[in-house]
Design an enzyme around this catalytic site. Structure first.
Site, PDB file in Angstrom:
ATOM      1  N   LYS A  20       0.829  -1.216   0.000  1.00  0.00           N
ATOM      2  CA  LYS A  20       0.000   0.000   0.000  1.00  0.00           C
ATOM      3  C   LYS A  20       0.858   1.259   0.000  1.00  0.00           C
ATOM      4  O   LYS A  20       0.583   2.202  -0.745  1.00  0.00           O
ATOM      5  CB  LYS A  20      -0.949  -0.010   1.203  1.00  0.00           C
ATOM      6  CG  LYS A  20      -1.921   1.168   1.244  1.00  0.00           C
ATOM      7  CD  LYS A  20      -3.165   0.838   2.043  1.00  0.00           C
ATOM      8  CE  LYS A  20      -2.902   0.855   3.537  1.00  0.00           C
ATOM      9  NZ  LYS A  20      -2.993   2.237   4.096  1.00  0.00           N
ATOM     10  N   SER A  21       1.891   1.281   0.828  1.00  0.00           N
ATOM     11  CA  SER A  21       2.756   2.466   0.891  1.00  0.00           C
ATOM     12  C   SER A  21       3.428   2.731  -0.452  1.00  0.00           C
ATOM     13  O   SER A  21       3.495   3.874  -0.915  1.00  0.00           O
ATOM     14  CB  SER A  21       3.822   2.287   1.976  1.00  0.00           C
ATOM     15  OG  SER A  21       3.249   2.261   3.257  1.00  0.00           O
ATOM     16  N   ARG A  25       2.830   5.869  -3.379  1.00  0.00           N
ATOM     17  CA  ARG A  25       3.962   6.628  -3.901  1.00  0.00           C
ATOM     18  C   ARG A  25       4.160   6.382  -5.390  1.00  0.00           C
ATOM     19  O   ARG A  25       4.649   7.265  -6.104  1.00  0.00           O
ATOM     20  CB  ARG A  25       5.222   6.278  -3.101  1.00  0.00           C
ATOM     21  CG  ARG A  25       5.182   6.849  -1.674  1.00  0.00           C
ATOM     22  CD  ARG A  25       6.133   6.122  -0.739  1.00  0.00           C
ATOM     23  NE  ARG A  25       6.210   6.740   0.584  1.00  0.00           N
ATOM     24  CZ  ARG A  25       5.316   6.548   1.558  1.00  0.00           C
ATOM     25  NH1 ARG A  25       4.266   5.761   1.336  1.00  0.00           N
ATOM     26  NH2 ARG A  25       5.461   7.136   2.732  1.00  0.00           N
ATOM     27  N   GLY A  92      -4.980   8.737   5.365  1.00  0.00           N
ATOM     28  CA  GLY A  92      -4.038   9.673   5.954  1.00  0.00           C
ATOM     29  C   GLY A  92      -2.786   9.821   5.112  1.00  0.00           C
ATOM     30  O   GLY A  92      -2.206  10.909   5.022  1.00  0.00           O
ATOM     31  N   ARG A 120      -8.434  13.257  12.398  1.00  0.00           N
ATOM     32  CA  ARG A 120      -6.999  13.008  12.536  1.00  0.00           C
ATOM     33  C   ARG A 120      -6.212  14.306  12.375  1.00  0.00           C
ATOM     34  O   ARG A 120      -6.296  14.975  11.348  1.00  0.00           O
ATOM     35  CB  ARG A 120      -6.541  11.960  11.516  1.00  0.00           C
ATOM     36  CG  ARG A 120      -7.251  10.629  11.719  1.00  0.00           C
ATOM     37  CD  ARG A 120      -6.938   9.617  10.643  1.00  0.00           C
ATOM     38  NE  ARG A 120      -5.572   9.134  10.717  1.00  0.00           N
ATOM     39  CZ  ARG A 120      -5.079   8.197   9.917  1.00  0.00           C
ATOM     40  NH1 ARG A 120      -5.850   7.652   8.983  1.00  0.00           N
ATOM     41  NH2 ARG A 120      -3.836   7.805  10.043  1.00  0.00           N
ATOM     42  N   GLN A 168       5.246   9.537   6.893  1.00  0.00           N
ATOM     43  CA  GLN A 168       4.322  10.393   6.146  1.00  0.00           C
ATOM     44  C   GLN A 168       4.733  11.856   6.229  1.00  0.00           C
ATOM     45  O   GLN A 168       4.730  12.569   5.219  1.00  0.00           O
ATOM     46  CB  GLN A 168       2.898  10.195   6.653  1.00  0.00           C
ATOM     47  CG  GLN A 168       2.332   8.818   6.342  1.00  0.00           C
ATOM     48  CD  GLN A 168       0.904   8.654   6.824  1.00  0.00           C
ATOM     49  OE1 GLN A 168       0.290   9.588   7.317  1.00  0.00           O
ATOM     50  NE2 GLN A 168       0.367   7.452   6.684  1.00  0.00           N
ATOM     51  N   ASP A 312       2.275  -0.384  11.821  1.00  0.00           N
ATOM     52  CA  ASP A 312       0.988  -0.802  11.252  1.00  0.00           C
ATOM     53  C   ASP A 312       0.648  -2.250  11.571  1.00  0.00           C
ATOM     54  O   ASP A 312      -0.514  -2.658  11.435  1.00  0.00           O
ATOM     55  CB  ASP A 312       0.983  -0.598   9.737  1.00  0.00           C
ATOM     56  CG  ASP A 312       0.851   0.869   9.361  1.00  0.00           C
ATOM     57  OD1 ASP A 312       0.372   1.650  10.200  1.00  0.00           O
ATOM     58  OD2 ASP A 312       1.231   1.235   8.235  1.00  0.00           O
TER      59      ASP A 312
END
Length: 426
Positions: A20-21, A25, A92, A120, A168, A312
């Site tokens: 996912k990260s 990107r 986020g 958040r 992040q 995570d």
């Protein structure tokens, strides 16, 4: 949603979805590069789809052809002012990283999200970005979304010490620094995931490292690439734990990303005595096949520099600890309080309601094990990690039904989760 419970064993091979990260990107770098970038195995979870749609709204052509996503990059100077406010959904990652991208643009944009994202705080990003000469503001003193950002084509470089270990925040500042006039320096607090830095190099850019300092030269351009996204170790984590705690199990996970900034869970499994092997290791792609088997586990302590490498995965690691002999201590994890939920309290409440013995603390948890689990009614509170953790915990529940409320949150990161779970039961 009623969950399957008390299975005899799990066996099989799974190829988890793209990281996912890295997928987030990938869309960002593909959009900022010149030319057409082709991505294989990109994640189609709801968070990444939010990032994809945002860049479409910024004028980037993105084609999803099933196996391949093609991004027709326009460079930093080719982004267009959106016609409407930008919807970040529950992501986020999207709102923070894209804040950095929009920092150097000559238009104003407003970013909003769902109810969860709107709670958040974004001040960790807005405060340093404001120091670079743009205007960015949210709601209340903590800058809750919606965020309105008026970029500045003449961004000032920045030297900034990160107060917390946050990939992040670091990435948002890197994207802004790439558009600034001159050199910026970001000083890291601890090791955090480095996908942004890796992808700058992949796309033909440059960074300089000096200890905990990252030096970024403004005005760089990126060149389109062809990239295969490795499997997400955060998604693989649920199967790693399932294979270790469900009796008679053996699970093989193919093409899992093993970037050193993300493999904290593997260190925990080793410390707990889990049976785990890595094979087919690809040093260039930073991926491997990981095999786990049912194991007798012992308690451990999880703290310090290990935390950013598994932040995570802490919900599913907590479940793992409930089945280990002894008392596992998790500390230095206050970052969990500002995820989709107060993850410390929600995880403890969920597993305790199923029979675990967990004491939440200000920055972590104390978990006593092993404990038998039973049925309960669990609410994800919109957090995909809580949903998948509960689904794995349910496999150990001997008595009573396990009912999961708001199970759709799992689609945020792993739409095929239950399909893959069923394949391990066949």
């Amino acid at each position: 949603m009623k969950l399957r419970r008390s299975v005899e064993k799990l066996k099989g091979t799974i190829r988890v979805p793209g990281d996912k990260s890295i997928s987030h990107r990938s869309i960002i770098f593909g959009s900022l590069a010149k030319g057409v970038t082709r991505f294989h195995n990109i994640l189609r979870g709801e968070d990444v789809l939010s990032t994809m749609q945002v860049f479409r709204d910024l004028g980037v052509k993105i084609e999803d052809n099933g196996d391949i996503v093609e991004v027709h990059g326009v460079g930093f100077d080719g982004l267009q002012a959106p016609k409407n406010d930008l919807d970040m959904g529950n992501s986020g990652t999207s709102i923070r990283l894209i804040s950095g991208v929009l920092a150097g643009q000559d238009f104003e944009a407003t970013m909003f999200g769902d109810d969860s994202l709107s709670k958040r705080p974004m001040d960790r990003v807005t405060i340093p970005l404001s120091q670079m000469g743009l205007k960015i503001s949210g709601q209340t003193e903590r800058d809750l979304p919606p965020l309105t950002i008026k970029g500045n084509k003449n961004l000032k470089p920045i030297r900034y010490q990160l107060p917390v270990a946050s990939a992040q925040v670091k990435s948002a500042l890197i994207f802004a620094a790439l558009q600034a006039e001159g050199n910026s320096v970001i000083v890291k607090k601890d090791l955090t995931r480095n996908h942004t830095e890796d992808m700058i190099v992949q796309f033909g850019g440059q960074l300089k490292f000096n200890g905990k300092e990252i030096r970024i030269q403004g005005g760089q351009e990126f060149i389109a690439q062809e990239i295969t996204v490795p499997g997400d170790i955060s998604s693989a984590a649920f199967w790693l734990v399932a294979g270790l705690i469900i009796p008679g199990s053996k699970i093989v996970l193919e093409n899992v990303g093993i970037n050193e900034t993300r493999t904290g869970i593997l260190d925990v499994i080793k410390a707990m005595g889990g049976k785990m092997t890595l094979s087919n290791i690809d040093e260039l792609a930073k991926s491997a096949t990981i095999t786990v088997e049912t194991s007798e586990l012992k308690a451990t302590e999880i703290a310090g520099e290990l935390i950013p490498r598994l932040i995570d995965e802490l919900p599913i690691i907590t479940l793992l600890a409930t089945q280990a002999h002894g008392t596992t201590i998790i500390c230095d994890a206050e970052e969990l309080k500002v995820k989709e939920t107060d993850c410390i309290q929600v995880v403890a409440d969920a597993l305790n309601s199923m029979g675990a013995t967990i004491e939440p603390t200000e920055d972590g948890m104390i978990i006593h094990g092993p404990t038998a689990l039973h049925g309960a009614e669990i609410n994800t509170f919109g957090d995909h990690r809580i949903g998948m953790m509960t689904a794995i915990a349910a496999l150990l529940a001997k008595d009573g039904e396990v009912v999961l409320e708001r199970a759709e949150a799992i689609n945020t990161s792993y739409p095929a989760f239950f399909e893959h779970l069923n394949s391990l039961m066949d």
